[in-house]
Design an enzyme around this catalytic site. Structure first.
Site, PDB file in Angstrom:
ATOM      1  N   TRP A   1       0.532  -2.775   7.673  1.00 54.74           N
ATOM      2  CA  TRP A   1      -0.804  -3.162   7.235  1.00 54.74           C
ATOM      3  C   TRP A   1      -1.821  -3.054   8.355  1.00 54.74           C
ATOM      4  O   TRP A   1      -3.000  -2.859   8.105  1.00 54.74           O
ATOM      5  CB  TRP A   1      -0.813  -4.503   6.527  1.00 54.74           C
ATOM      6  CG  TRP A   1      -0.697  -5.791   7.268  1.00 54.74           C
ATOM      7  CD1 TRP A   1      -0.012  -6.049   8.409  1.00 54.74           C
ATOM      8  CD2 TRP A   1      -1.285  -7.042   6.856  1.00 54.74           C
ATOM      9  NE1 TRP A   1      -0.127  -7.384   8.738  1.00 54.74           N
ATOM     10  CE2 TRP A   1      -0.902  -8.018   7.805  1.00 54.74           C
ATOM     11  CE3 TRP A   1      -2.074  -7.437   5.787  1.00 54.74           C
ATOM     12  CZ2 TRP A   1      -1.292  -9.344   7.722  1.00 54.74           C
ATOM     13  CZ3 TRP A   1      -2.465  -8.772   5.700  1.00 54.74           C
ATOM     14  CH2 TRP A   1      -2.075  -9.708   6.656  1.00 54.74           C
TER      15      TRP A   1
ATOM     16  N   ARG B   1       2.854 -18.794  20.527  1.00 54.93           N
ATOM     17  CA  ARG B   1       3.796 -17.997  19.739  1.00 54.93           C
ATOM     18  C   ARG B   1       4.697 -18.896  18.885  1.00 54.93           C
ATOM     19  O   ARG B   1       4.756 -20.110  19.084  1.00 54.93           O
ATOM     20  CB  ARG B   1       4.656 -17.135  20.679  1.00 54.93           C
ATOM     21  CG  ARG B   1       3.878 -16.211  21.599  1.00 54.93           C
ATOM     22  CD  ARG B   1       3.165 -15.120  20.848  1.00 54.93           C
ATOM     23  NE  ARG B   1       4.108 -14.275  20.135  1.00 54.93           N
ATOM     24  CZ  ARG B   1       3.751 -13.318  19.264  1.00 54.93           C
ATOM     25  NH1 ARG B   1       2.484 -13.104  18.997  1.00 54.93           N
ATOM     26  NH2 ARG B   1       4.670 -12.595  18.660  1.00 54.93           N
TER      27      ARG B   1
ATOM     28  N   ASP C   1       2.999 -14.484   9.694  1.00 54.19           N
ATOM     29  CA  ASP C   1       4.390 -14.735  10.052  1.00 54.19           C
ATOM     30  C   ASP C   1       4.775 -16.195  10.225  1.00 54.19           C
ATOM     31  O   ASP C   1       5.839 -16.629   9.794  1.00 54.19           O
ATOM     32  CB  ASP C   1       4.724 -14.025  11.373  1.00 54.19           C
ATOM     33  CG  ASP C   1       4.361 -12.557  11.374  1.00 54.19           C
ATOM     34  OD1 ASP C   1       3.627 -12.115  10.482  1.00 54.19           O
ATOM     35  OD2 ASP C   1       4.805 -11.843  12.291  1.00 54.19           O
TER      36      ASP C   1
ATOM     37  N   GLU D   1      -6.727 -10.668  19.446  1.00 54.83           N
ATOM     38  CA  GLU D   1      -5.815 -10.636  18.302  1.00 54.83           C
ATOM     39  C   GLU D   1      -6.204 -11.733  17.306  1.00 54.83           C
ATOM     40  O   GLU D   1      -6.257 -11.501  16.091  1.00 54.83           O
ATOM     41  CB  GLU D   1      -4.395 -10.851  18.807  1.00 54.83           C
ATOM     42  CG  GLU D   1      -3.323 -10.772  17.738  1.00 54.83           C
ATOM     43  CD  GLU D   1      -1.926 -11.012  18.311  1.00 54.83           C
ATOM     44  OE1 GLU D   1      -0.962 -10.899  17.528  1.00 54.83           O
ATOM     45  OE2 GLU D   1      -1.807 -11.317  19.520  1.00 54.83           O
TER      46      GLU D   1
ATOM     47  N   TRP E   1      -0.819 -18.037  13.609  1.00 53.93           N
ATOM     48  CA  TRP E   1      -0.923 -18.228  12.165  1.00 53.93           C
ATOM     49  C   TRP E   1      -0.850 -19.686  11.717  1.00 53.93           C
ATOM     50  O   TRP E   1      -0.743 -19.946  10.522  1.00 53.93           O
ATOM     51  CB  TRP E   1       0.125 -17.400  11.414  1.00 53.93           C
ATOM     52  CG  TRP E   1      -0.151 -15.920  11.449  1.00 53.93           C
ATOM     53  CD1 TRP E   1       0.571 -14.966  12.104  1.00 53.93           C
ATOM     54  CD2 TRP E   1      -1.224 -15.210  10.793  1.00 53.93           C
ATOM     55  NE1 TRP E   1       0.008 -13.723  11.915  1.00 53.93           N
ATOM     56  CE2 TRP E   1      -1.090 -13.838  11.110  1.00 53.93           C
ATOM     57  CE3 TRP E   1      -2.278 -15.614   9.975  1.00 53.93           C
ATOM     58  CZ2 TRP E   1      -1.971 -12.875  10.640  1.00 53.93           C
ATOM     59  CZ3 TRP E   1      -3.157 -14.652   9.499  1.00 53.93           C
ATOM     60  CH2 TRP E   1      -2.998 -13.291   9.832  1.00 53.93           C
TER      61      TRP E   1
ATOM     62  N   TYR F   1      10.328  -4.031  22.687  1.00 52.15           N
ATOM     63  CA  TYR F   1      10.014  -4.826  21.505  1.00 52.15           C
ATOM     64  C   TYR F   1      11.311  -5.265  20.830  1.00 52.15           C
ATOM     65  O   TYR F   1      12.265  -4.491  20.724  1.00 52.15           O
ATOM     66  CB  TYR F   1       9.171  -4.024  20.499  1.00 52.15           C
ATOM     67  CG  TYR F   1       8.824  -4.839  19.275  1.00 52.15           C
ATOM     68  CD1 TYR F   1       7.784  -5.763  19.312  1.00 52.15           C
ATOM     69  CD2 TYR F   1       9.575  -4.734  18.099  1.00 52.15           C
ATOM     70  CE1 TYR F   1       7.493  -6.563  18.210  1.00 52.15           C
ATOM     71  CE2 TYR F   1       9.289  -5.532  16.994  1.00 52.15           C
ATOM     72  CZ  TYR F   1       8.259  -6.432  17.049  1.00 52.15           C
ATOM     73  OH  TYR F   1       7.975  -7.224  15.970  1.00 52.15           O
TER      74      TYR F   1
END
Length: 479
Positions: A41, A213, A180, A446, A403, A89
């Site tokens: 996305w 995080r 997430d 971000e 989030w 990653y």
């Protein structure tokens, strides 16, 4: 109400710089350090902005993603770049093992991907990219090649992901809705046994503060769910996943993209009616299953929430035709619980506002969403600079953690679009101004603190730059 103002100085040049430095030659990475591959996305949002710089590059962005589509129609959430070191990653291609674990589902043999998906905003992106330069689009056959892949993607979601049996798309992992680490997932995740800490290494903490995080416990649960899905051959026709949720944001974006797919079909001389019918059916299901009048927004539905089996015709508990009473659970004595019936998740997340993007949403519901967005819980135009990802008054609110409260630019871009769609141009103008100013002052972050606009996460983030550029062009500024 704040009036719209011109885009701040340096926005378009800064956005162009970010998109150029993050371009690989075939796609744009979200962030070279934190996210060094192609995300599903992200690429859709990036193409929406980069169409103002180069329509052909925006077309290629989406074509690269669609080329990694699986045989069953799914568009994977990550397409891995083989030139990136494996340790850069996690979870990387060695974890997902798409070519082997996903073979039955038709995973590409020569392109490594993940096995889960992300919100289906791609048809909308393709339509907007086409509109940027219809001649270039036609010359390269962009829509003609994209349409069958987009249609297959939507068929996959409708066929394989209606796991609740009510017509809506379900997600099988918290990474799939894109939000997430939302508190909306806390209750569904609580039943998941985490992978042991020593069995994986988090590369994300090399690029971001641990306080921003997800926790190690949550990450362990993400890894467990992904590994179980992989080990099951990425099969969807089962209720075996410990995480099954109907998310209003995912379904709202599917509806918006179904409307876009109808327009694409019409442009190509194909039959648009099935897409319009599908959009109408999804809208009805969304309202029926996820709208909560008391909350004033749409709630997620946990399909493992244990609701009683419902009569599809009358709506009440299923009746025993011989005895006349509700069917009882032989063990506990209560009504039979339906693993696919579930119940609402009583957390107020920004995903519950995203159906404002849906054309044809009942007017009273659209008005209620605007009131909720502007109320105490989300503070639009009042206490918050940008709409937060989670309830400002919620017990799990954190303005810094991923989030769980910060404001994201893609969410606010979608809400700006929804406000305009439903007759709120002044509020949309004010939100657009706030997005543009915050994008510049945060260094195209971000995500940001919803109150102060302080930058969080990584900087020079691609969809922040792209969507700010799109809004600046809409405000009349040259790209």
């Amino acid at each position: 109400m704040t009036s719209a103002r011109p885009a701040p100085t340096g926005l378009t040049s800064g956005a162009r710089r970010v998109l150029q430095q993050n371009w690989t030659g075939s796609c744009t990475v979200p962030s070279p350090g934190l996210y060094p591959h192609q995300w599903s996305w992200d690429s859709a949002f990036i193409a929406i902005g980069s169409r103002h710089i180069s329509p052909r590059r925006a077309q290629r962005e989406l074509e690269t993603l669609l080329a990694a589509q699986w045989g069953d129609g799914r568009i994977p959430h990550i397409v891995f770049n083989p030139a990136v070191p494996p340790a850069a990653y996690f979870p990387g291609p060695d974890f997902w093992r798409s070519a082997t674990a996903g073979a039955v589902a038709g995973a590409p043999r020569h392109t490594e991907t993940s096995g889960i998906v992300q919100p289906p905003v791609h048809a909308l992106a393709c339509l907007l990219v086409h509109r940027a330069d219809p001649r270039s689009s036609a010359r390269h056959g962009f829509l003609a090649r994209a349409y069958p892949r987009l249609a297959a993607w939507h068929r996959y979601l409708g066929r394989a992901r209606d796991l609740g049996g009510g017509g809506l798309v379900s997600v099988v992992h918290p990474w799939e809705p894109g939000m997430d680490n939302s508190p909306c997932w806390d209750a569904p995740l609580a039943r998941v046994a985490p992978a042991p800490p020593g069995t994986f290494r988090r590369a994300d903490l090399d690029h971001g503060a641990a306080s921003d995080r997800p926790t190690d416990l949550d990450y362990g649960r993400y890894v467990r769910l992904a590994a179980d899905y992989r080990d099951g051959g990425y099969a969807d026709h089962t209720a075996g996943s410990a995480f099954l949720v109907e998310d209003p944001g995912v379904n709202a974006l599917l509806i918006a993209s179904e409307h876009a797919l109808a327009e694409i079909a019409a442009l190509l001389g194909a039959d648009a009616a099935p897409h319009r019918t599908r959009a109408a059916d999804l809208t009805a299901a969304l309202v029926d299953r996820l709208w909560d009048p008391a909350a004033g927004l749409f709630l997620c539905r946990d399909l493992h929430g244990g609701g009683p089996v419902r009569d599809l015709h009358g709506g009440g508990p299923v009746r025993d035709l011989h005895g006349g009473g509700p069917v009882r659970d032989l063990h506990g004595g209560g009504p039979v619980r339906d693993l696919h019936g579930g119940g609402p998740v009583r957390e107020l997340g920004a995903a519950g506002l995203l159906p404002l993007l849906v054309p044809g949403l009942p007017g009273d519901i659209a008005a209620a969403l605007v009131r909720t967005a502007c109320g105490d819980h989300f503070g639009l135009g009042r206490t918050a600079r940008l709409v937060p990802s989670y309830d400002l008054l919620g017990p799990a609110f954190d303005p810094a953690r991923y989030w769980r409260g910060p404001a994201w630019f893609n969410v606010n871009w979608l809400l700006e679009r929804g406000l305009r769609l439903h007759g709120e141009p002044e509020r949309a103008d004010a939100l657009r101004t706030a997005v543009l100013e915050t994008a510049v002052t945060s260094g195209f972050a971000e995500y940001v603190d919803p109150y102060t606009g302080e930058a969080r996460g990584t900087r020079d983030f691609s969809w922040t730059a792209a969507l700010a550029l799109d809004l600046a062009v809409a405000a009349g500024q040259e790209p």
